[in-house]
Design an enzyme around this catalytic site. Structure first.
Site, PDB file in Angstrom:
ATOM      1  N   PRO A  15      -8.538   2.221   4.740  1.00 19.87           N
ATOM      2  CA  PRO A  15      -7.643   3.367   4.588  1.00 19.87           C
ATOM      3  C   PRO A  15      -7.558   3.921   3.175  1.00 19.87           C
ATOM      4  CG  PRO A  15      -6.402   1.339   4.967  1.00 19.87           C
ATOM      5  CD  PRO A  15      -7.847   1.031   5.229  1.00 19.87           C
ATOM      6  N   ASN A  16      -7.492   5.230   3.131  1.00 26.41           N
ATOM      7  CA  ASN A  16      -7.304   6.027   1.911  1.00 26.41           C
ATOM      8  C   ASN A  16      -8.543   6.139   1.039  1.00 26.41           C
ATOM      9  OD1 ASN A  16      -4.475   6.732   2.256  1.00 26.41           O
ATOM     10  ND2 ASN A  16      -4.065   4.555   1.961  1.00 26.41           N
ATOM     11  N   ARG A  23      -7.214  11.380  -6.432  1.00 23.87           N
ATOM     12  CA  ARG A  23      -6.088  10.835  -7.204  1.00 23.87           C
ATOM     13  C   ARG A  23      -6.521   9.533  -7.852  1.00 23.87           C
ATOM     14  NH1 ARG A  23      -1.818   8.552  -5.073  1.00 23.87           N
ATOM     15  NH2 ARG A  23      -2.347   8.639  -2.889  1.00 23.87           N
ATOM     16  N   TYR A  28      -9.705   4.084  -9.804  1.00 32.65           N
ATOM     17  CA  TYR A  28     -10.833   4.042  -8.864  1.00 32.65           C
ATOM     18  C   TYR A  28     -12.066   4.832  -9.323  1.00 32.65           C
ATOM     19  CZ  TYR A  28      -7.191   2.181  -5.870  1.00 32.65           C
ATOM     20  OH  TYR A  28      -6.176   1.419  -5.362  1.00 32.65           O
ATOM     21  N   ASN A  79     -15.135  -2.857   2.261  1.00 29.97           N
ATOM     22  CA  ASN A  79     -13.987  -2.619   1.389  1.00 29.97           C
ATOM     23  C   ASN A  79     -12.862  -2.235   2.341  1.00 29.97           C
ATOM     24  OD1 ASN A  79     -12.008  -1.864  -0.339  1.00 29.97           O
ATOM     25  ND2 ASN A  79     -13.260  -0.484  -1.578  1.00 29.97           N
ATOM     26  N   ALA A  82      -6.371  -1.498   1.629  1.00 32.79           N
ATOM     27  CA  ALA A  82      -5.087  -2.211   1.768  1.00 32.79           C
ATOM     28  C   ALA A  82      -5.110  -3.254   2.891  1.00 32.79           C
ATOM     29  CB  ALA A  82      -3.974  -1.207   2.010  1.00 32.79           C
ATOM     30  N   HIS A  85      -5.398  -7.080   2.301  1.00 30.95           N
ATOM     31  CA  HIS A  85      -4.259  -7.924   1.945  1.00 30.95           C
ATOM     32  C   HIS A  85      -3.314  -8.173   3.123  1.00 30.95           C
ATOM     33  CE1 HIS A  85      -5.925  -6.725  -1.849  1.00 30.95           C
ATOM     34  NE2 HIS A  85      -5.552  -5.466  -1.681  1.00 30.95           N
ATOM     35  N   ASP A  92     -10.172 -11.956  11.862  1.00 36.72           N
ATOM     36  CA  ASP A  92     -10.630 -12.548  13.126  1.00 36.72           C
ATOM     37  C   ASP A  92     -11.921 -11.877  13.608  1.00 36.72           C
ATOM     38  OD1 ASP A  92      -8.560 -14.347  13.161  1.00 36.72           O
ATOM     39  OD2 ASP A  92      -7.334 -13.228  14.600  1.00 36.72           O
ATOM     40  N   GLU A 104     -17.538  -8.759   0.521  1.00 32.48           N
ATOM     41  CA  GLU A 104     -16.304  -8.024   0.231  1.00 32.48           C
ATOM     42  C   GLU A 104     -16.480  -7.240  -1.069  1.00 32.48           C
ATOM     43  OE1 GLU A 104     -12.911 -10.630  -0.061  1.00 32.48           O
ATOM     44  OE2 GLU A 104     -11.557  -9.002  -0.650  1.00 32.48           O
ATOM     45  N   HIS A 106     -14.559  -4.353  -3.785  1.00 30.73           N
ATOM     46  CA  HIS A 106     -13.425  -3.524  -4.238  1.00 30.73           C
ATOM     47  C   HIS A 106     -13.842  -2.763  -5.477  1.00 30.73           C
ATOM     48  CE1 HIS A 106     -10.766  -5.410  -1.419  1.00 30.73           C
ATOM     49  NE2 HIS A 106     -11.257  -6.572  -1.798  1.00 30.73           N
ATOM     50  N   SER A 108     -11.711  -1.511  -7.781  1.00 32.78           N
ATOM     51  CA  SER A 108     -10.893  -2.128  -8.824  1.00 32.78           C
ATOM     52  C   SER A 108     -10.937  -3.644  -8.631  1.00 32.78           C
ATOM     53  CB  SER A 108      -9.447  -1.622  -8.724  1.00 32.78           C
ATOM     54  OG  SER A 108      -8.862  -2.091  -7.519  1.00 32.78           O
ATOM     55  N   ARG A 113      -4.134  -6.765 -10.532  1.00 38.00           N
ATOM     56  CA  ARG A 113      -3.157  -5.715 -10.239  1.00 38.00           C
ATOM     57  C   ARG A 113      -1.867  -6.328  -9.687  1.00 38.00           C
ATOM     58  NH1 ARG A 113      -6.130  -1.090  -7.064  1.00 38.00           N
ATOM     59  NH2 ARG A 113      -4.131  -0.082  -7.509  1.00 38.00           N
ATOM     60  N   ARG A 117      -1.556  -7.595  -4.090  1.00 41.67           N
ATOM     61  CA  ARG A 117      -2.998  -7.393  -3.887  1.00 41.67           C
ATOM     62  C   ARG A 117      -3.807  -8.663  -4.158  1.00 41.67           C
ATOM     63  NH1 ARG A 117      -3.430  -1.724  -3.561  1.00 41.67           N
ATOM     64  NH2 ARG A 117      -1.829  -0.697  -4.791  1.00 41.67           N
TER      65      ARG A 117
HETATM   66  O1  CA2 Z   1     -10.113  -1.472  -5.435  1.00 43.54           O
HETATM   67  C1  CA2 Z   1     -10.340  -1.269  -4.227  1.00 43.54           C
HETATM   68  O2  CA2 Z   1     -11.427  -0.903  -3.806  1.00 43.54           O
HETATM   69  C2  CA2 Z   1      -9.203  -1.428  -3.220  1.00 43.54           C
HETATM   70  O3  CA2 Z   1      -9.748  -1.956  -2.023  1.00 43.54           O
HETATM   71  C3  CA2 Z   1      -8.656  -0.037  -2.994  1.00 43.54           C
HETATM   72  C4  CA2 Z   1      -7.441  -0.006  -2.079  1.00 43.54           C
HETATM   73  C5  CA2 Z   1      -6.384  -1.011  -2.521  1.00 43.54           C
HETATM   74  O4  CA2 Z   1      -5.355  -1.066  -1.555  1.00 43.54           O
HETATM   75  C6  CA2 Z   1      -6.975  -2.407  -2.704  1.00 43.54           C
HETATM   76  O5  CA2 Z   1      -5.963  -3.263  -3.183  1.00 43.54           O
HETATM   77  C7  CA2 Z   1      -8.128  -2.382  -3.692  1.00 43.54           C
HETATM   78  C8  CA2 Z   1      -6.794   1.375  -2.075  1.00 43.54           C
HETATM   79  C9  CA2 Z   1      -7.710   2.508  -1.786  1.00 43.54           C
HETATM   80  C10 CA2 Z   1      -6.929   3.776  -1.989  1.00 43.54           C
HETATM   81  O6  CA2 Z   1      -7.771   4.697  -2.604  1.00 43.54           O
HETATM   82  C11 CA2 Z   1      -7.224   5.852  -3.071  1.00 43.54           C
HETATM   83  C12 CA2 Z   1      -8.048   6.645  -3.814  1.00 43.54           C
HETATM   84  C13 CA2 Z   1      -7.593   7.837  -4.325  1.00 43.54           C
HETATM   85  C14 CA2 Z   1      -6.319   8.231  -4.055  1.00 43.54           C
HETATM   86  C15 CA2 Z   1      -5.494   7.448  -3.315  1.00 43.54           C
HETATM   87  C16 CA2 Z   1      -5.945   6.236  -2.797  1.00 43.54           C
END
Ligand code: CA2
Length: 152
Positions: A15-16, A23, A28, A79, A82, A85, A92, A104, A106, A108, A113, A117
Site C-alpha cells: 500500500p501507498n 510525497r 523514499y 516490499n 506497511a 509490520h 502465511d 524482502e 524496503h 528506507s 525509523r 516499523r
Molecule cells: O521503506 C519502505 O520501502 C517501506 O516499506 C515503505 C512503507 C512503510 O510503511 C514501511 O515501513 C517501509 C510506506 C510506503 C508509503 O510510500 C509513500 C510514498 C510517498 C508518499 C506516501 C507514501
C-alpha cells in the site's frame, strides 16, 4: 515449451507505494514506482528473466497474487510496505513458497525509523533483506534470486 517457473520473478509492492515521488522524497527518494519498475525490467532483461511487477493497496489482493504465484516463479521480491509490520496473512501466504527465495525489500530502513516499523512478519521467511538502499534494493533482490537459482 518454455517453463516460466524457471524464468519469472514476481515483484510485489504494498500500500501507498503507488504514491512514490509524490510525497516524502526525503524518506523514499524522487523515483516513482513506474521508474522502479523500469529499473527492474532493465535488470531482468540483462539477466534474461521475465518480470511480473505489481502493486496493490489491498492485503487480500497481495495474498491472492502470492497464492497464484505458487509453482510459477523463480522467486518473489516483496516490499509489503506497511503490511510488513502487520500482516500475518501475507506471512502465511509466503510460507507456501519454501522452494524459492523470497526477498524482502524496503526503500528506507524501517529499523532506523519509528518503533512500530521495527518488526517484520516477512523477515523470518526472507532469504535476503535489502533495506535503506532506495530503488537499488530491488535490483539487488533480482540479482540475489538470479545468483541463487537452481538451474533446471
Ligand atoms: O521503506 C519502505 O520501502 C517501506 O516499506 C515503505 C512503507 C512503510 O510503511 C514501511 O515501513 C517501509 C510506506 C510506503 C508509503 O510510500 C509513500 C510514498 C510517498 C508518499 C506516501 C507514501
Amino acid at each position: 515449451m518454455k517453463n516460466t517457473a524457471h524464468t519469472t520473478i514476481i515483484v510485489l509492492n504494498g500500500p501507498n507505494l503507488n504514491m512514490l515521488g509524490v510525497r516524502e522524497p526525503e524518506i523514499y527518494g524522487h523515483q516513482t514506482l513506474s521508474d522502479i519498475e523500469n529499473l527492474c525490467k532493465d535488470k531482468a532483461s540483462q539477466l534474461d528473466l521475465s518480470l511480473d511487477f505489481r502493486q496493490s493497496n489491498h492485503e487480500g489482493e497481495l495474498v491472492t497474487w502470492i497464492q497464484q504465484a505458487y509453482g510459477q516463479v523463480l522467486g518473489i521480491v516483496i516490499n509489503a510496505a506497511a503490511y510488513t509490520h502487520t500482516s500475518v496473512a501475507i506471512h502465511d501466504a509466503l510460507k507456501l513458497h519454501q522452494a524459492v527465495p523470497v526477498v524482502e525489500v524496503h526503500l528506507s530502513d524501517p529499523k532506523t525509523r519509528e518503533p512500530f516499523r521495527h518488526h517484520s512478519y516477512i523477515a523470518p521467511l526472507a532469504a535476503a533483506i535489502y533495506a535503506g538502499l532506495g530503488a537499488q534494493g530491488y535490483v539487488k533482490a533480482l540479482e540475489f534470486i538470479d545468483k541463487n537459482r537452481k538451474r533446471p
